[in-house]
Design a protein around this motif. Structure first.
Motif, PDB file in Angstrom:
ATOM      1  N   VAL A 181       9.880  -0.552   7.442  1.00 27.91           N
ATOM      2  CA  VAL A 181       8.413  -0.615   6.893  1.00 27.91           C
ATOM      3  C   VAL A 181       8.274  -0.129   5.764  1.00 27.91           C
ATOM      4  O   VAL A 181       8.661   1.226   5.244  1.00 27.91           O
ATOM      5  CB  VAL A 181       8.113   0.348   8.143  1.00 27.91           C
ATOM      6  N   PHE A 182       7.082  -0.219   4.822  1.00 31.18           N
ATOM      7  CA  PHE A 182       7.194  -0.015   3.928  1.00 31.18           C
ATOM      8  C   PHE A 182       5.487  -0.394   3.476  1.00 31.18           C
ATOM      9  O   PHE A 182       5.006  -0.945   4.100  1.00 31.18           O
ATOM     10  CB  PHE A 182       7.822  -0.304   2.488  1.00 31.18           C
ATOM     11  N   SER A 183       5.089   0.196   2.398  1.00 35.55           N
ATOM     12  CA  SER A 183       3.234   0.710   2.097  1.00 35.55           C
ATOM     13  C   SER A 183       3.152  -1.036   1.862  1.00 35.55           C
ATOM     14  O   SER A 183       3.780  -1.800   1.498  1.00 35.55           O
ATOM     15  CB  SER A 183       3.016   1.272   1.023  1.00 35.55           C
ATOM     16  N   GLU A 184       1.681  -1.886   2.655  1.00 33.90           N
ATOM     17  CA  GLU A 184       1.749  -3.376   1.562  1.00 33.90           C
ATOM     18  C   GLU A 184       1.277  -2.726   0.589  1.00 33.90           C
ATOM     19  O   GLU A 184       1.674  -3.976   0.202  1.00 33.90           O
ATOM     20  CB  GLU A 184      -0.090  -3.119   2.354  1.00 33.90           C
ATOM     21  N   ARG A 185       0.690  -1.797  -0.446  1.00 33.58           N
ATOM     22  CA  ARG A 185       0.943  -2.096  -1.741  1.00 33.58           C
ATOM     23  C   ARG A 185       2.300  -1.700  -2.581  1.00 33.58           C
ATOM     24  O   ARG A 185       2.415  -2.601  -3.582  1.00 33.58           O
ATOM     25  CB  ARG A 185      -0.011  -0.782  -2.379  1.00 33.58           C
ATOM     26  N   ALA A 186       3.431  -1.694  -2.482  1.00 33.29           N
ATOM     27  CA  ALA A 186       4.335  -1.639  -2.328  1.00 33.29           C
ATOM     28  C   ALA A 186       4.834  -3.737  -1.889  1.00 33.29           C
ATOM     29  O   ALA A 186       5.891  -4.282  -2.915  1.00 33.29           O
ATOM     30  CB  ALA A 186       5.641  -1.158  -1.641  1.00 33.29           C
ATOM     31  N   TYR A 187       4.537  -3.215  -1.037  1.00 31.24           N
ATOM     32  CA  TYR A 187       4.397  -5.377  -0.622  1.00 31.24           C
ATOM     33  C   TYR A 187       4.190  -5.793  -2.113  1.00 31.24           C
ATOM     34  O   TYR A 187       5.310  -7.236  -1.918  1.00 31.24           O
ATOM     35  CB  TYR A 187       4.470  -5.692   0.839  1.00 31.24           C
ATOM     36  N   LYS A 188       2.990  -6.124  -2.251  1.00 27.88           N
ATOM     37  CA  LYS A 188       2.034  -6.565  -3.160  1.00 27.88           C
ATOM     38  C   LYS A 188       2.338  -6.729  -4.610  1.00 27.88           C
ATOM     39  O   LYS A 188       2.657  -7.397  -5.293  1.00 27.88           O
ATOM     40  CB  LYS A 188       1.030  -6.329  -2.676  1.00 27.88           C
ATOM     41  N   GLU A 189       2.996  -5.259  -4.769  1.00 26.06           N
ATOM     42  CA  GLU A 189       3.373  -5.331  -6.016  1.00 26.06           C
ATOM     43  C   GLU A 189       4.297  -5.812  -6.990  1.00 26.06           C
ATOM     44  O   GLU A 189       4.780  -6.543  -7.825  1.00 26.06           O
ATOM     45  CB  GLU A 189       3.566  -3.857  -6.487  1.00 26.06           C
ATOM     46  N   ILE A 190       5.682  -5.719  -5.690  1.00 25.98           N
ATOM     47  CA  ILE A 190       6.987  -6.111  -5.788  1.00 25.98           C
ATOM     48  C   ILE A 190       6.525  -7.379  -5.219  1.00 25.98           C
ATOM     49  O   ILE A 190       7.493  -7.968  -4.586  1.00 25.98           O
ATOM     50  CB  ILE A 190       8.197  -4.726  -5.191  1.00 25.98           C
ATOM     51  N   ASP A 191       6.631  -7.751  -6.251  1.00 24.50           N
ATOM     52  CA  ASP A 191       6.812 -10.189  -5.460  1.00 24.50           C
ATOM     53  C   ASP A 191       7.490 -10.149  -5.478  1.00 24.50           C
ATOM     54  O   ASP A 191       8.255 -11.200  -6.371  1.00 24.50           O
ATOM     55  CB  ASP A 191       5.416 -10.557  -6.526  1.00 24.50           C
ATOM     56  N   ALA A 192       8.463 -10.024  -4.707  1.00 28.29           N
ATOM     57  CA  ALA A 192      10.363 -10.564  -4.137  1.00 28.29           C
ATOM     58  C   ALA A 192      10.092 -10.476  -3.060  1.00 28.29           C
ATOM     59  O   ALA A 192       9.581  -9.651  -1.943  1.00 28.29           O
ATOM     60  CB  ALA A 192      11.008  -9.867  -4.576  1.00 28.29           C
ATOM     61  N   LYS A 193      10.623 -11.727  -2.153  1.00 35.85           N
ATOM     62  CA  LYS A 193      10.539 -11.932  -0.766  1.00 35.85           C
ATOM     63  C   LYS A 193      12.385 -10.917  -0.404  1.00 35.85           C
ATOM     64  O   LYS A 193      12.976 -11.850   0.325  1.00 35.85           O
ATOM     65  CB  LYS A 193      10.887 -13.536  -0.935  1.00 35.85           C
ATOM     66  N   ILE A 194      12.990 -10.393  -0.576  1.00 37.62           N
ATOM     67  CA  ILE A 194      13.702  -9.461  -0.688  1.00 37.62           C
ATOM     68  C   ILE A 194      13.077  -7.775  -0.266  1.00 37.62           C
ATOM     69  O   ILE A 194      12.175  -6.997  -0.005  1.00 37.62           O
ATOM     70  CB  ILE A 194      14.761  -9.392  -1.245  1.00 37.62           C
ATOM     71  N   CYS A 195      13.624  -6.967   1.614  1.00 33.38           N
ATOM     72  CA  CYS A 195      13.352  -6.407   1.822  1.00 33.38           C
ATOM     73  C   CYS A 195      13.558  -4.980   0.995  1.00 33.38           C
ATOM     74  O   CYS A 195      14.712  -5.351   0.440  1.00 33.38           O
ATOM     75  CB  CYS A 195      14.086  -5.884   2.729  1.00 33.38           C
ATOM     76  N   HIS A 196      13.023  -4.165   0.470  1.00 34.25           N
ATOM     77  CA  HIS A 196      13.024  -3.064  -0.396  1.00 34.25           C
ATOM     78  C   HIS A 196      13.844  -1.785   0.163  1.00 34.25           C
ATOM     79  O   HIS A 196      14.629  -1.373  -1.348  1.00 34.25           O
ATOM     80  CB  HIS A 196      11.431  -2.806  -0.885  1.00 34.25           C
ATOM     81  N   LYS A 197      14.248  -1.988   1.222  1.00 30.45           N
ATOM     82  CA  LYS A 197      15.207  -0.927   1.643  1.00 30.45           C
ATOM     83  C   LYS A 197      16.326  -1.711   1.947  1.00 30.45           C
ATOM     84  O   LYS A 197      17.475  -1.046   1.563  1.00 30.45           O
ATOM     85  CB  LYS A 197      14.445  -0.240   2.458  1.00 30.45           C
ATOM     86  N   CYS A 198      16.791  -3.106   2.977  1.00 28.09           N
ATOM     87  CA  CYS A 198      17.857  -3.032   2.846  1.00 28.09           C
ATOM     88  C   CYS A 198      18.616  -4.021   2.697  1.00 28.09           C
ATOM     89  O   CYS A 198      18.846  -5.009   2.815  1.00 28.09           O
ATOM     90  CB  CYS A 198      18.314  -3.624   4.946  1.00 28.09           C
ATOM     91  N   THR A 199      17.181  -4.784   1.340  1.00 27.03           N
ATOM     92  CA  THR A 199      17.411  -5.892   0.986  1.00 27.03           C
ATOM     93  C   THR A 199      17.790  -7.469   0.877  1.00 27.03           C
ATOM     94  O   THR A 199      19.006  -8.312   0.944  1.00 27.03           O
ATOM     95  CB  THR A 199      18.729  -6.116  -0.618  1.00 27.03           C
ATOM     96  N   LYS A 200      17.465  -7.556   2.331  1.00 21.69           N
ATOM     97  CA  LYS A 200      17.170  -8.809   3.095  1.00 21.69           C
ATOM     98  C   LYS A 200      16.856  -9.865   3.400  1.00 21.69           C
ATOM     99  O   LYS A 200      15.125  -9.493   3.395  1.00 21.69           O
ATOM    100  CB  LYS A 200      17.866  -8.758   4.472  1.00 21.69           C
ATOM    101  N   PRO A 201      16.304 -11.023   2.896  1.00 25.74           N
ATOM    102  CA  PRO A 201      15.262 -11.963   2.472  1.00 25.74           C
ATOM    103  C   PRO A 201      15.033 -12.217   3.741  1.00 25.74           C
ATOM    104  O   PRO A 201      14.722 -11.672   4.684  1.00 25.74           O
ATOM    105  CB  PRO A 201      17.136 -13.359   2.660  1.00 25.74           C
TER     106      PRO A 201
END
Length: 292
Positions: free
Chosen positions: A138-158
């Motif tokens: 779980v992370f904020s929608e702002r972080a999901y949009k700003e970091i434009d990558a299809k990899i989880c920011h916490k566990c690095t899974k695609p």
């Protein structure tokens, strides 16, 4: 009596007006969404799960509701089993733990127990949060949009866009988007099941002839070993070393009378011996009285 010049009445005291409906406290409503279970309305307790539509539940309370489906409201009918929910990997807020250690009078109840691991935003409802269905992070929608990558920011899974679940989406657009993504994920699960069902019979079919071939190979080896043992002078039989001649004597069709190497004296010990004179008296070894 009043109205004698000493008091000035207000309009609402003289004219009856419809009472305005009580307005909901927005902060209390947000706190109920993010801190309480969607089914029982009790405080969320770990492990916490999320459904396809983004609602939060205490896992134990959800299991109790699934066991007795009669008490399950219609808005939760899309949850048929625990496969329709995902365990969340939440990041705890250190400030919330510090507030819990304080005295009751100085505690700030506005502090959220969880936060975004990327930007540090509190998970209190003031900012939108999303969850990844594959890993449950779980992370904020702002972080999901700003970091434009299809990899989880916490566990690095695609992951893909269809794996994103908006937590506690309030608008109708969010609800429609979550329902479409739910249907896509369920369709993928069905396809994977069908593929497994199709591949299982083919795997068993390939294994069966292999086992038959192995059995035939073992039988051929045993036949070769038996043939070779009869030719070799010393062979192993029942754990003891014997000669090939002794193996012949063990067969059912063997007869001492037909054995050329046995002497007549040795043959005469047995009733099967056929000599010129037929044996007409009892045998001194076997004591055969010749009753017949």
């Amino acid at each position: 009596m009043g109205c004698d010049g000493g008091t000035i009445p207000r309009r609402d005291e003289l004219v009856r007006v419809k009472k305005k409906p009580e307005q909901k406290d927005k902060d209390a409503e947000l706190a109920a969404l993010w801190r309480c279970c969607a089914i029982s309305q009790e405080t969320l307790q770990e492990p916490i799960v999320v459904c396809h539509l983004g609602k939060l539940y205490s896992k134990m309370q959800l299991i109790e509701a699934l066991l007795d489906r009669r008490t399950l409201p219609d808005e939760f009918k899309h949850i048929r089993s625990l496969k329709d929910v995902k365990d969340l990997n939440l990041t705890k807020n250190s400030e919330y733990k510090a507030q819990a250690d304080k005295k009751e009078g100085s505690v700030d109840h506005r502090v959220a127990p969880y936060m975004c691991p990327v930007l540090g935003l509190e998970m209190s409802g003031k900012s939108r949060f999303v969850a990844v269905w594959n890993c449950g992070c779980v992370f904020s929608e702002r972080a999901y949009k700003e970091i434009d990558a299809k990899i989880c920011h916490k566990c690095t899974k695609p992951f893909t866009d269809d794996d994103i679940v908006i937590i506690n989406g309030t608008t109708e657009e969010d609800l429609k988007l979550m329902t479409t993504r739910m249907e896509i994920r369920q369709a993928k699960v069905k396809k994977n099941k069908e593929k497994k069902i199709k591949t299982e019979p083919t795997e068993t079919a390939t294994k069966r002839p292999a086992s038959k071939l192995e059995d035939n190979a073992k039988k051929a080896k045993l036949q070769q070993e038996n043939g070779s043992l009869s030719k070799i002078g010393n062979v192993i039989s029942s754990g003891k070393v014997t000669k090939a001649e002794e193996l012949k004597k063990m067969k059912a069709d063997y007869s001492i009378a037909k054995d050329d190497k046995a002497s007549d004296v040795y043959k005469s010990l047995f009733t099967s011996h056929t000599s010129e004179k037929k044996q007409d008296r009892a045998h001194w070894v076997t004591y055969n009285p010749f009753y017949n």
